[in-house]
Every structure is written in structure tokens, then in C-alpha cells.
Scaffold this active site. Structure first.
Site, short mmCIF file in Angstrom:
data_model
loop_
_atom_site.label_atom_id
_atom_site.label_comp_id
_atom_site.label_asym_id
_atom_site.label_seq_id
_atom_site.Cartn_x
_atom_site.Cartn_y
_atom_site.Cartn_z
N GLU A 183 78.98 -11.54 28.05
CA GLU A 183 80.04 -12.35 27.46
C GLU A 183 81.27 -12.25 28.37
OE1 GLU A 183 82.37 -12.83 23.19
OE2 GLU A 183 82.22 -10.88 24.16
N ASP B 211 78.67 -7.38 24.89
CA ASP B 211 79.90 -7.90 24.30
C ASP B 211 81.12 -7.52 25.14
OD1 ASP B 211 81.60 -8.88 21.98
OD2 ASP B 211 82.25 -6.80 22.12
#
Length: 869
Positions: free
Chosen positions: A541, A486
Site C-alpha cells: 500500500e 499496510d
């Protein structure tokens, strides 16, 4: 009973009929529920033949003789059935294909068993085999530039980045015994069983360089440390404490009892913390704060046996092979129930895993696993990095869930947060020893103003140990198959990507704004994971488009397997919110879907959890909004809903066809979930703006998924779900999303037509709101004939059957003519707001979905030519 009006029964079949046993013989042998329960007809293993008369036989021998005769009858019937099938096929009977299918070895399989084969258990339980850490290549870090010669303009940055990475790796090798040992810090730090001076017991170790004193307390000492519960500090800021077992051999700290650390800070303040490396943390129903828990089950369970309070889980199934192309089902265990509650790992195991398998996804990506004190953070404000979220169950129940996913052939990824940490000091690692830095940068560099969280110092030795060990821990201990990292953009740049519009200029990626220490950490963690666990997959990401992000570390790249193609979801929201259908530009859509770097794979998605959260809207909501509450019944008519369902199917299929080398969907979005996600929360303030944000009084009403809507036969949600299922299985059959051949032959702005080749398939999209086209010529790379393998206009998908596989039309191609610069072409009917997928006719079967293992609406023969689960 088998019957065909065109064929007379064979002699053997007539004999079966005369004996009155064909119907009985045609029933499957019921020795069990599945494949293992069916045995080939023949003599029973223990049948004892007898030549005496019936009067001479004992009751047992009579029964054995009757069983033997029954098996002979079954064998004869099998022969008769085979002869009937052959005659039907030779005679061209209309049921020939389906009849042949019904007698095949797969005929009795469910669609899930046929399309998503189960993994076989490992005798004695599954254990990983680890790979060696690869040596450092002898180059200067510019090997990855061969994929883009224009990057040579920034070769000095790549050399500098490589030297930082190489320096860290060399120092780890020289001082810590290598990356393999360095990354197993969880075996040393925290609470672990061990030995000291010949005695067995529990070691507790913690890095807290700023602390003056440190003691362990908990239920074991009535929350008041005795003199022997204070730790000693070494020259590197590491505190150590050994607690020998009692006289009866039992641990001083009992399994599943609470613990904390009492710390005297450098400023003389006494604070209590949860151990930074704790493996479980829980919150009592009547308490606000979490407590650490000593988690060490005293018993070892049998492979695959569900754990109880005293028993650990033993893995039974191997990791599935790495998927050729990932179809990822992004999910959150806690909010996966149809009820307004926090769902458990075991409930997810029972209810959700079979559902995901049936939909045709081969990978699950689980959000919010690392413990987070604030449920409403969706798991992004991590407090306990090595602890599985206790809201959903125990660590061993999570292991049981993952093992069952592997059993069903599902790869399991975890959403891991190494980009920042919760600033919570009571439950997390922030200011653990009283100092501002510790694992984080000090000052403004250590604070993320938009996320209201702490930023890691990736140049700090113990931070590297902590994060590298954390990355290895979840794969090693829980058997996760990889990660979605993330917030990687936030890590790689000092500005965290905030208020930054990346234009593609290389100066934006390789300059003073780049946090090279963070990039070097990402290179280290990717090398570690891919070396030790060769089948692992890592997805980053990254919204910036950092070049070489998905090139191997051995080349000097960052090392990810995939980048999330985040711009696609933004494009769909832009179109749905700002432009009417007749203003959608086919070229703009095609460019966004295919705008990715060569040789750097991407995961495409139309929408993820981001678009489903409060403050945003899903594609279904943008398309249908309030009409979803009033007009989703089959007996209601609404042009808004008709448009919404049609475009929902098209948007998802064009994203799968063009958006990347992998595909992602957030749970529930496949059937157009009508509600947003709103976690239980209280009133608060936006940390970046100071604006008041009202809460919802802790309600879980919107923190669930309404599976009942998708499963209700009287509602239209089932249409979108059925289409999503079919398109996933089309990819299983043809592996088109991983095919190298990708060509867009037509982007017609007037007709709103998009014609795409991917692998062997031709996708014909008509986005026009009203115009349909007859005899529309489309280009193709391969010669025909073609047939419809999938059409969004099928009745089972809520369509009008203007284009359907059921018509079994064969489309011949014309060579030459250079139509749309393609060597072949054929004409089709293209109704408005539909997509039809054409495949080589030899791989199509219009009646494929009429068999026991067929997928409704999918016209693929067998499992297709390039089947990959």
C-alpha cells in the site's frame, strides 16, 4: 424427455420408447451428489451373470439381472440421446447448442464447479515444500534502472540502498546462520516445546534488554511466580526459562491456559506484560485487558477435520496456483455477518467462502487478523503480532477457514501491519521492558502523531528478527498465500507521507527524506517470502509511487508483486462529490486509471474499505444517498437510483478494464451496500487534532453486512451484484485484466465516450447522462466479426436491453480508414450510461447463460479462450 418437432426418433430411441424407459434412462445416475457419484453405465463390478430361467434364479440373482438390464437400458438411452443431439445440430434446431451443452461432461456442474474448480485433497494432508534463499547478486543495485533510464540521475541512491540491504543480508548470513534460520525466530522465542538436560518441557524466551528481572506467571502458578519461574538473561538481553514436564509427562502449563510476564524495569517498576511472541491472546467478557494464552493442542486432527478444544487442525488441500490476474475480495471476518455481532472463522468458512467463489473472485484479502485490543481500529493498532484475533475463534479454526478457501480455489492474502504498532503497553509490545525504545525508535521518531502509534526501528537487529519471523510465521503456520502490506508509504519516508503531495519528482523518493533502513527491510522481507514460498504474492500500500517498488529484489528493486493503485478511488470520489456528470472529463478518467509505471503491476480499485468507513462514503452512497432507503424496491421508480445503478456498474467495469493488472473490491460494495461501517466505539479524541469524536455507545448495528438486501428478489441491489459477478467471469474467460494489450482509442469529451481495447475485447463506455448514439463507429485492433459478450444494459443487471447479447447481432469490421488510428472499425449502438463489451464472435454465445453452469448476463461460449480461474 428429449423432443424435437423437426426430427423423428432414431431406431434405437424408438426401442427405448417402446420399453418405456427413456425418461428413466435420461435421469442422472444417482450414486452420490456430484461428479464422484456418477459412474459410467455398464456391468456392475460384482454382477454375476446367469443363463438360467427366472424360476431358476435366487432373489439376489434376480435383482442382479434386473440391475444389469437397467444398465443396458441406460447405455442404449445414452446412444439415443447422442444421435438425437447430432440430428438437432445438423438440422440447425434452435435448441441444438443448449442440448449439446446439457450432455457434455460439464453439463451437470454448477456455475461454481465449472468456473472455479475445486482443489483436490492431498493424501495424508498438505505440507509446504520450501525453496532455498537465493544468493546475493553481484551488481551494485542499479539493474532495476534498465526499466527507466531517467533514474540514472539518482544511481548513487540506488547504490547506497543496495549496500544497506547487502550489509544487513551479509551480517545475517555471517552471524545467524542465514536468512532462512533468522526468520524462524518463533521456534525459539516465546513459548515452545523443547528439551533441556534430557528432559522434555516448555521453553520461554524473550528479548527484553532493559529489564532487571523477568518471570513467567499465569494460571499454572496461581499468578504468583515461584523461584523456578524466574528467567535468566544472557549478554544479548535475551531471557530464558525452562519448565520441565511433570512426573506424569504432562506440561506444567496446560493448553489454553492464561499466562503473562512480570517484568522489573530498569527504573525498578514492576509491570505485567503479554509475551511478545505469544501465539494467542484472549479477553474475557468481564475484563478490559487481554491475557496471553499458551496454545498447544495435545491432539492432532485428521486432515480436514474441524478442530475441537483439544485438537489441532491438519491441512488437507494444497495452495491454489498463483492467479494470472488477481480479483481480490477484501473482507473482515468479524463484521461479515448480516447480524449485528462478531462473526467467527467457522461461520465465515460456511457462509462467505461459497459466496465469494460464486461472485467470481479468486483471492480473498483478510483484514484485522493480527490481534488488536481495540476492535474499532479495524486491526491497524496491532498488539500481538503472532496471535490470530481471538474474537473470531481459535488459531485452528482460522486454519480450517483458510484450508477450505484453498479447497474452493481461493488464494488467501492477509493484511499485515509492519508499519507501526499499538502504543498500548498493557496488551502490546510498547515499552515491554520499561524502556521507550525496544523494538521502536526512541523520541519523536518513534511516534506516529497522526495514527497515535509507535514506529518500528528497522535498523535494530531484534526488530528485524521479530518482523521477518512474523512475515514468515503467518505463511508457514497458517498457509496464507501472501500479504497486503499496510502503510508502506509511512515506512519508507521519515515524514510518513504526511502533508506531502508527491509530484513524481525523483528527488521526493531518493533523498534525505527516505528511510533507507525501512526500504532495506522491505527488500529483505520480499526476498525471504518469494524465495521460501515461490507462489507467494505481496502487495504494497504505497500512495507515493516509489519507482522500482514492484521490481524484483535481485534487480535492486523493493520486490513487491503489486502496488495498490490508490489514486483511482480518490478520483472517483472527487468526480462524484465535486462535478456533475456532464463535466466529467474522459481524458482525466483515462489518465488516472492508466497512470502507473511501466513493468510495475498495480491492483486497481474503485473503492476499498477506506471509502466504506465512517467519515467517508461509498460510491453507491455518493450516487444515491437517501434514495437507497426509499427507492430500491422493484416497484418504485427513481431517476436517482436509475442513474446510480447505471454508473455504479460502469465505474467498476472501467476500473477493472484499465485500472491495473489486478482488481480489488471490499465486501458488500459489489451490490452497493447502503450503510457505512461503524465499529462499536466510545467517545474519544482525534490524536492529531485533539478534536472530540463522539462514539456510538458500543453499537454493532453498522458493523455488519446486509447480505439479505443483495439476495432479495424484490430489491434492486441484486442488479449491481449480478453485473459484478458477470464482469468477474468475463475476466475469467478472457483474462483481459492481465493482458499486455491495452489501448484507449477514443476519449471524446463532447460525446462522453470512452473506447478501450484490453486483450481481445473492445469496451464501449457512454458516460453521457442523456445522449445515446446510433451507428457509432469504434476502432479495433483485431478484425471482426464481433458480438456482445457483456452489456450493462441487460435486464438481469437492471438495464433496458437497448444493447443486449440476446439479440445475437454480429458486427462486421471494416478494414482501413484508420478510424481512431486503429486498423479496423465497426459501428454500434451506444445508449447513454451504458457499457457494452464486444468480443470476437467465435467466442460468444447469446444463450450461454441459459445452461446449468451459465452466468446470468454473460454471453461467452464455454469458458472462453483464455480461461483462468
Amino acid at each position: 424427455m428429449l423432443h424435437c418437432s423437426n426430427c423423428a426418433p432414431s431406431v434405437s430411441a424408438q426401442r427405448c420408447l417402446q420399453r418405456g424407459s427413456l425418461q428413466a434412462a435420461a435421469r442422472p445416475f444417482s450414486g452420490g451428489g456430484g461428479r464422484a457419484g456418477r459412474r459410467k453405465a455398464g456391468r456392475a463390478p460384482h454382477a454375476k451373470p446367469s443363463t438360467g430361467t427366472k424360476e431358476d434364479l435366487t432373489p439376489l440373482e434376480v435383482l442382479q439381472r434386473e440391475n444389469e438390464l437397467l444398465r443396458e437400458t441406460i447405455s442404449t438411452a445414452d446412444t439415443a440421446i447422442g444421435e438425437l443431439e447430432g440430428q438437432l445440430q445438423e438440422g440447425g434446431g434452435e435448441h441444438g447448442a443448449s442440448l449439446a451443452s446439457s450432455s457434455s461432461p460439464e453439463a451437470h456442474l454448477t456455475p461454481e464447479e465449472y468456473w472455479s474448480p475445486e482443489q483436490q485433497a492431498v493424501e495424508g494432508g498438505y505440507a509446504d515444500t520450501y525453496g532455498p534463499i537465493s544468493p546475493l547478486p553481484e551488481h551494485d543495485g542499479t539493474e532495476c534502472l534498465k526499466w527507466d533510464e531517467s533514474l540514472w540521475s539518482h544511481a548513487d541512491h540506488f547504490r547506497y540502498r543496495w549496500n544497506v540491504f547487502k550489509g544487513l543480508r551479509s551480517a545475517i548470513d555471517a552471524n545467524e546462520g542465514g536468512l532462512d534460520k533468522f526468520s524462524q525466530g518463533y521456534k525459539y522465542y516465546g513459548l515452545n516445546r523443547g528439551e533441556h538436560e534430557g528432559k522434555q518441557g516448555i521453553w520461554y524466551r524473550e528479548w527484553a534488554p532493559g529489564a532487571r528481572a523477568l518471570a513467567l506467571l499465569g494460571e499454572f502458578n496461581a499468578w504468583e511466580p515461584k523461584p523456578e519461574h524466574w528467567a535468566l538473561k544472557n549478554d544479548f538481553g535475551v531471557w530464558s526459562l525452562f519448565l520441565p514436564d511433570g512426573a506424569d509427562g504432562s506440561p506444567v502449563i496446560a493448553h489454553r491456559t492464561k499466562v503473562k510476564v512480570r517484568v522489573e524495569t530498569a527504573y525498578g517498576e514492576i509491570v505485567e506484560r503479554i509475551p511478545a511472541w505469544v501465539k494467542w491472546a484472549t479477553q474475557e467478557w468481564n475484563e478490559v485487558q487481554f491475557n496471553g494464552v499458551y496454545y498447544a493442542p495435545p491432539k492432532v486432527g485428521a486432515p480436514g477435520a474441524l478442530p475441537d478444544a483439544e485438537t489441532s487442525y491438519t491441512f488437507r488441500y494444497p495452495r491454489p496456483p498463483r492467479p494470472r490476474a488477481m480479483r481480490i475480495y477484501e473482507c473482515h471476518v468479524g463484521m461479515s455477518s448480516a447480524e449485528p455481532k462478531i462473526n467467527s472463522y467457522l461461520e465465515f468458512r460456511r457462509d462467505m467462502l461459497p459466496r465469494i467463489r460464486a461472485l467470481g473472485y479468486n483471492t480473498i484479502q483478510i483484514m484485522a487478523i493480527q490481534e488488536h485490543a481495540y476492535y474499532g481500529s479495524f486491526g491497524y493498532h496491532v498488539t500481538n503480532f503472532f496471535a490470530a484475533s481471538s474474537r473470531c475463534g481459535t488459531p485452528d479454526e482460522l486454519k480450517a477457514m483458510i484450508d477450505e478457501a484453498h479447497h474452493l480455489g481461493l488464494t488467501v492474502l492477509m493484511d499485515v501491519v509492519h508499519s507501526h504498532a499499538s502504543k498500548n503497553t498493557n496488551d502490546g509490545i510498547n515499552m515491554f521492558d520499561g524502556t521507550e525504545s525496544g523494538y521502536f525508535h526512541g523520541g519523536g521518531r518513534g511516534y506516529h502523531w497522526m495514527w497515535d502509534s509507535r514506529c518500528f526501528n528497522y535498523g535494530n537487529w531484534e526488530t528485524l528478527r521479530f518482523l521477518l519471523s512474523n512475515a514468515r510465521w503467518w505463511v508457514d503456520e497458517y498457509k496464507f498465500d501472501g500479504y497486503r502490506f499496510d502503510g508502506v508509504t509511512s515506512m519508507m519516508y521519515h515524514h510518513h507521507g504526511l502533508q506531502m503531495a508527491f509530484t513524481g519528482n525523483y528527488d521526493e523518493y531518493f533523498g534525505m527524506a527516505t528511510d533507507v533502513e525501512a526500504v532495506a527491510y522491505l527488500m529483505l522481507v520480499n526476498q525471504l517470502l518469494h524465495d521460501v514460498f515461490p507462489s507467494v504474492t505481496t502487495i504494497g500500500e504505497d500512495v507515493s509511487g516509489m519507482p522500482t517498488f514492484c521490481r524484483p529484489v535481485a534487480e535492486g528493486g523493493v520486490g513487491f508483486d503489486y502496488r495498490l493503485q490508490m489514486a483511482i478511488a480518490d478520483k472517483w470520489i472527487e468526480l462524484l462529490s465535486e462535478k456533475p456528470d456532464d463535466q466529467w472529463q474522459m481524458g482525466d478518467i483515462a489518465h488516472t486509471l492508466t497512470n502507473r509505471r511501466y513493468a510495475e503491476p498495480c491492483v486497481g480499485y474503485a473503492e476499498s474499505h477506506d471509502q466504506a468507513l465512517v467519515g467517508d462514503k461509498t460510491i453507491a452512497f455518493w450516487l444515491m444517498d437517501a434514495a437507497m432507503y426509499d427507492s430500491m424496491s422493484l416497484d418504485s421508480s427513481s431517476p436517482v437510483v436509475d442513474r446510480g445503478i447505471a454508473l455504479h456498474k460502469m465505474i467498476r467495469l472501467v476500473t477493472l478494464a484499465l485500472g491495473g493488472e489486478g482488481y480489488l473490491n471490499f465486501m458488500g460494495n459489489e451490490f452497493g451496500h447502503p450503510e457505512w461501517i461503524d465499529f462499536p466505539r466510545d467517545d474519544t479524541y482525534d490524536p492529531s487534532t485533539g478534536e472530540f469524536v463522539p462514539g456510538n455507545n458500543g453499537s454493532m448495528e453498522k458493523c455488519r453486512r446486509r447480505w439479505d438486501l443483495a439476495d432479495m428478489e424484490t430489491l434492486k441491489y441484486k442488479y449491481m451484484q449480478a453485473c459484478d459477478r458477470a464482469m468477474n467471469h468475463l475476466d475469467k474467460a478472457f483474462s483481459f485484466s492481465s493482458a499486455q494489450h491495452q489501448y484507449i482509442s477514443r476519449k471524446d469529451e463532447g460525446d462522453k465516450m470512452l473506447v478501450v481495447e484490453r486483450g481481445d475485447l473492445v469496451f464501449v463506455f457512454n458516460f453521457h447522462p442523456v445522449n445515446s448514439f446510433s451507428d457509432y463507429r469504434v476502432g479495433a485492433f483485431l478484425p471482426g466479426p464481433y458480438k456482445v459478450a457483456l452489456s450493462s444494459d441487460e435486464q438481469v443487471f437492471g438495464g433496458w436491453r437497448n444493447v443486449s447479447k440476446e439479440y445475437d447481432v454480429e458486427y462486421a469490421t471494416s478494414a482501413g480508414g484508420d478510424h481512431d488510428s486503429r486498423p479496423h472499425s465497426f459501428t454500434v449502438y451506444a445508449p447513454s450510461r451504458t457499457v457494452a463489451v464486444y468480443a470476437p464472435a467465435e467466442f460468444c454465445d447469446a444463450k450461454a447463460d441459459q445452461g446449468g453452469y451459465g452466468i446470468p448476463g454473460l454471453g461467452v461460449k464455454g469458458r472462453g479462450p483464455y480461461f483462468s480461474p
